[in-house]
Design a protein around this motif. Structure first.
Motif, mmCIF file in Angstrom:
data_model
loop_
_atom_site.group_PDB
_atom_site.id
_atom_site.type_symbol
_atom_site.label_atom_id
_atom_site.label_comp_id
_atom_site.label_asym_id
_atom_site.label_seq_id
_atom_site.Cartn_x
_atom_site.Cartn_y
_atom_site.Cartn_z
ATOM 1 N N LEU A 77 0.829 -1.209 0.000
ATOM 2 C CA LEU A 77 0.000 0.000 0.000
ATOM 3 C C LEU A 77 0.869 1.267 0.000
ATOM 4 O O LEU A 77 0.561 2.258 -0.682
ATOM 5 C CB LEU A 77 -0.929 -0.008 1.224
ATOM 6 C CG LEU A 77 -2.018 -1.091 1.232
ATOM 7 C CD1 LEU A 77 -2.778 -1.070 2.558
ATOM 8 C CD2 LEU A 77 -2.982 -0.892 0.069
ATOM 9 N N PHE A 78 1.955 1.190 0.782
ATOM 10 C CA PHE A 78 2.856 2.355 0.826
ATOM 11 C C PHE A 78 3.505 2.599 -0.532
ATOM 12 O O PHE A 78 3.604 3.748 -0.998
ATOM 13 C CB PHE A 78 3.917 2.132 1.901
ATOM 14 C CG PHE A 78 4.879 3.266 2.044
ATOM 15 C CD1 PHE A 78 4.493 4.463 2.644
ATOM 16 C CD2 PHE A 78 6.184 3.152 1.568
ATOM 17 C CE1 PHE A 78 5.384 5.510 2.765
ATOM 18 C CE2 PHE A 78 7.073 4.205 1.688
ATOM 19 C CZ PHE A 78 6.678 5.392 2.293
ATOM 20 N N GLN A 79 3.959 1.519 -1.184
ATOM 21 C CA GLN A 79 4.559 1.673 -2.511
ATOM 22 C C GLN A 79 3.541 2.182 -3.525
ATOM 23 O O GLN A 79 3.855 3.026 -4.371
ATOM 24 C CB GLN A 79 5.143 0.337 -2.972
ATOM 25 C CG GLN A 79 6.386 -0.085 -2.197
ATOM 26 C CD GLN A 79 6.910 -1.446 -2.635
ATOM 27 O OE1 GLN A 79 6.317 -2.079 -3.529
ATOM 28 N NE2 GLN A 79 7.988 -1.895 -2.001
ATOM 29 N N ALA A 80 2.293 1.662 -3.401
ATOM 30 C CA ALA A 80 1.247 2.142 -4.309
ATOM 31 C C ALA A 80 0.968 3.621 -4.068
ATOM 32 O O ALA A 80 0.814 4.417 -5.021
ATOM 33 C CB ALA A 80 -0.026 1.321 -4.117
ATOM 34 N N ALA A 81 0.907 4.003 -2.771
ATOM 35 C CA ALA A 81 0.682 5.420 -2.459
ATOM 36 C C ALA A 81 1.845 6.279 -2.950
ATOM 37 O O ALA A 81 1.647 7.383 -3.483
ATOM 38 C CB ALA A 81 0.486 5.591 -0.954
#
Length: 249
Positions: A77-81
């Motif tokens: 999720l962090f990488q996607a964000a």
């Protein structure tokens, strides 16, 4: 009623509880404690206490820590964000660059227009200043010409006045000199004539005296030539005095 052990053994494999996991060797710990001077009950109690303490710490760690799947999910999720933020930032930066480029182009265009207008105004001011300078130069030249003309007129008037005064004085002096010369010539002629008359009279008298016999001259005859000579001398003295008074006048 069947017992709990039989119920657990009869349960399906996916419903059976997980086997108890020993995190350390309990038997070795009990045996080591027994060798160290503890009784069997004390050794078992210590082992259970250590096991319970370890179990509590593990439960606390499980509740407080995050699992690997959660970490992977959070990382994803962090990488996607981050990717979304990067794409949004890149899009915003691109749009901002385009906006700034358009603003810079517009400012450059306005600057060119202002520079052209400034150059035109400077050229107009330069022409105006040049015209004013030429007008001032022409005015100065005209004023200088008028001053030169006035000076020339004044010089001409002074020259004419000096010439007229000089001519009048020269004419007066010439007339005075001419009159004095005429008086001098007249006086000289009168003196010469008087001298010639006196000389002729004297010679005639000498001749008469030489022709006559020697007799004592009469008093009247002697007095008459003397009176004639005195009259001639007085006339000669009066004429120079008149000439001197005329020259002084």
């Amino acid at each position: 009623m069947p017992s709990q052990a039989s119920t657990t053994s009869d349960a399906p494999p996916h419903l059976k509880p997980a086997p108890y996991v020993h995190h350390f060797d309990t038997y070795s710990l009990v045996r080591d404690l027994s060798k160290g001077g503890f009784t069997d009950d004390q050794s078992i109690t210590v082992m259970k206490a250590v096991r319970g303490r370890l179990h509590n710490n593990l439960d606390l760690a499980k509740h407080s820590l995050i699992s690997k799947s959660d970490v992977e999910n959070e990382s994803y999720l962090f990488q996607a964000a981050c990717s979304e933020l990067q794409s949004s930032l890149q899009t915003a930066r691109t749009s901002e660059m385009q906006t700034q480029r358009a603003s810079r182009t517009q400012l450059q265009h306005e600057t060119d227009i202002l520079s052209q207008r400034l150059n035109q105004e400077l050229a107009g001011l330069k022409d105006d200043i040049k015209g004013m300078f030429n007008d001032h130069k022409m005015t100065t030249r005209e004023h200088q010409r008028s001053i030169d003309t006035s000076v020339q007129e004044l010089n001409y008037k002074i020259t004419v006045s000096l010439n007229s005064d000089g001519k009048s004085e020269i004419e007066g002096l010439r007339w005075i000199l001419t009159r004095r010369a005429a008086f001098a010539i007249a006086i000289s002629a009168a003196m010469i004539i008087a001298f010639l008359k006196y000389n002729s009279m004297y010679k005639a008298r000498k001749t008469e005296e030489a022709q006559k016999p020697k007799e004592p001259p009469a008093a009247e005859e002697v007095a008459e030539p003397r009176s004639v000579r005195d009259a001639a001398l007085q006339s000669a003295a009066i004429i120079p005095e008149a000439h001197i008074s005329e020259s002084l006048g």
